[in-house]
Design a protein around this motif. Structure first.
Motif, short mmCIF file in Angstrom:
data_model
loop_
_atom_site.label_atom_id
_atom_site.label_comp_id
_atom_site.label_asym_id
_atom_site.label_seq_id
_atom_site.Cartn_x
_atom_site.Cartn_y
_atom_site.Cartn_z
N GLU A 3 4.50 7.06 1.65
CA GLU A 3 5.38 6.13 2.37
C GLU A 3 5.28 6.29 3.89
O GLU A 3 5.49 5.32 4.63
N HIS A 4 4.94 7.47 4.36
CA HIS A 4 4.86 7.69 5.82
C HIS A 4 3.78 6.79 6.43
O HIS A 4 4.01 6.07 7.39
N ALA A 5 2.58 6.87 5.83
CA ALA A 5 1.47 6.06 6.38
C ALA A 5 1.73 4.57 6.13
O ALA A 5 1.38 3.73 6.96
N ARG A 6 2.32 4.25 5.00
CA ARG A 6 2.62 2.84 4.69
C ARG A 6 3.54 2.24 5.75
O ARG A 6 3.33 1.15 6.24
N LEU A 7 4.59 3.00 6.07
CA LEU A 7 5.56 2.47 7.04
C LEU A 7 5.00 2.49 8.46
O LEU A 7 5.31 1.62 9.27
#
Ligand code: TYM
Length: 332
Positions: free
Chosen positions: A86-90
């Motif tokens: 989720e870190h890279a996605r966001l």
């Protein structure tokens, strides 16, 4: 319940600055009063020249040191950033909210990119976008508070700006976070160069106390600390940066405040000896616990596995909501 997020990046061995400016507060206070997540933010370690094996080793060491410092996996969530997508996605969505100008104004980017260019090296694009990934780390979890040292407050300000801007444009999605630096030792300075921060990625280690330094090494580094002209022990960050740094370290380790302690010591030598002993004493239980944890790598791995699972569950709904709000078609 208040939500807290903070992290440490595995670009070098953890230092006394990391501990006094951040990690100790996480362990002693934050994990007990809030729903807290603490992460080894390994993606951030790729923004500068790096050796893959070293990053892996340092990530494991940092996680072990967080646990040795007293983070309790029953009380908080400890995990490695790259284990949670989720870190890279966001981060990408936030890149579509941030501007090139605000990225280039970040002090750490200006300093680190200038240093890299002086060396004749190239600057990775990720060094410029790093604060956006940091904002994603924080906003994905809806963190209210971000306990960090002074050097990170500008990045937390950017996270606030991005949260507000996203919410205004696309509807309320993110909690607006705030930095919560410690009262003392929010900026521990290098013992050999009290004008610069004690940083783990500096080239020379003489002015840096590492959490795993042997007691005699700690003593030697502190006894050799650069002090200021004159002989009087005074707390004055401008006029006496070296002595003031020692007073802050001593106050943070042994209690009291730097001004009050300045009246107690008659010479620079006495102040150095007291500071050295206070640091050695503070680090002893942490080093002992680190040794025990190193002997039990399966335990650390299991903590990180469970931590990532929990973190993923916490971040996914917010990141999914951001994807919808910004106009991306949900998968069917
Ligand atoms: P990092 O890894 O440089 O430092 C980890 C924490 O230690 C604090 N710190 C200090 N405090 C006082 N004196 C010093 N000399 C000193 N050196 C370091 C830092 O302020 C920090 O709190 N970008 C962050 C990592 C990060 C992060 C995040 C933090 C990535 N995503 C999201 C909070 C929330 C960093 O480079 O920290």
């Amino acid at each position: 319940m208040t939500r807290i997020f903070s992290g440490v990046k595995p670009t070098g061995h953890l230092t006394l600055g990391n501990y006094l400016g951040a990690v100790r507060q996480w362990a002693e206070v934050d994990q007990h009063r809030a729903d807290a997540l603490f992460s080894v933010v390994d993606l951030h370690a790729l923004t500068v020249d790096h050796d893959p094996g070293r990053v892996r080793r340092l990530s494991k060491q940092a996680a072990t040191l967080l646990l040795a410092s007293g983070l309790d996996p029953e009380a908080c969530t400890v995990f490695v950033q790259s284990h949670v997508d989720e870190h890279a996605r966001l981060s990408y969505l936030l890149e579509c909210v941030a501007t090139d100008g605000e990225m280039r104004r970040m002090i750490q980017y200006k300093e680190k990119s200038a240093r890299e260019r002086e060396r004749g090296g190239s600057v990775r694009l990720s060094l410029l976008t790093y604060p956006v990934l940091m904002a994603a780390d924080i906003l994905a979890y809806g963190a209210d508070e971000v306990p960090v040292g002074d050097d990170q407050t500008q990045h937390v300000e950017l996270s606030r700006d991005l949260a507000v801007r996203f919410n205004q444009r696309y509807g309320r999605t993110f909690v607006v976070p705030r930095a919560t630096p410690p009262a003392v030792a929010a900026r521990v300075m290098d013992l050999q160069d009290p004008a610069s921060k004690m940083g783990k990625s500096h080239d020379s280690g003489a002015g840096i106390v590492y959490l795993l330094d042997e007691p005699d090494v700690v003593r030697k580094k502190i006894l050799r600390a650069v002090t200021d002209s004159g002989t009087e022990v005074e707390y004055d960050r401008e006029a006496k940066p070296g002595v003031s740094n020692l007073l802050e370290i001593l106050a943070a380790c042994a209690g009291g405040n730097p001004e009050g302690l300045s009246g107690v010591y008659e010479s620079y030598g006495a102040l150095k000896r007291a500071t050295a002993e206070a640091v050695v004493e503070l680090l002893a239980p942490l080093q002992k616990r680190h040794k025990e944890l190193v002997a039990d790598p399966a335990y650390v791995e299991e903590v990180l596995r469970r931590g990532a699972e929990r973190a993923r569950e916490m971040a996914k709904p917010t990141v999914d909501a951001a994807y919808r709000a910004i106009g991306l078609l949900p998968p069917t």
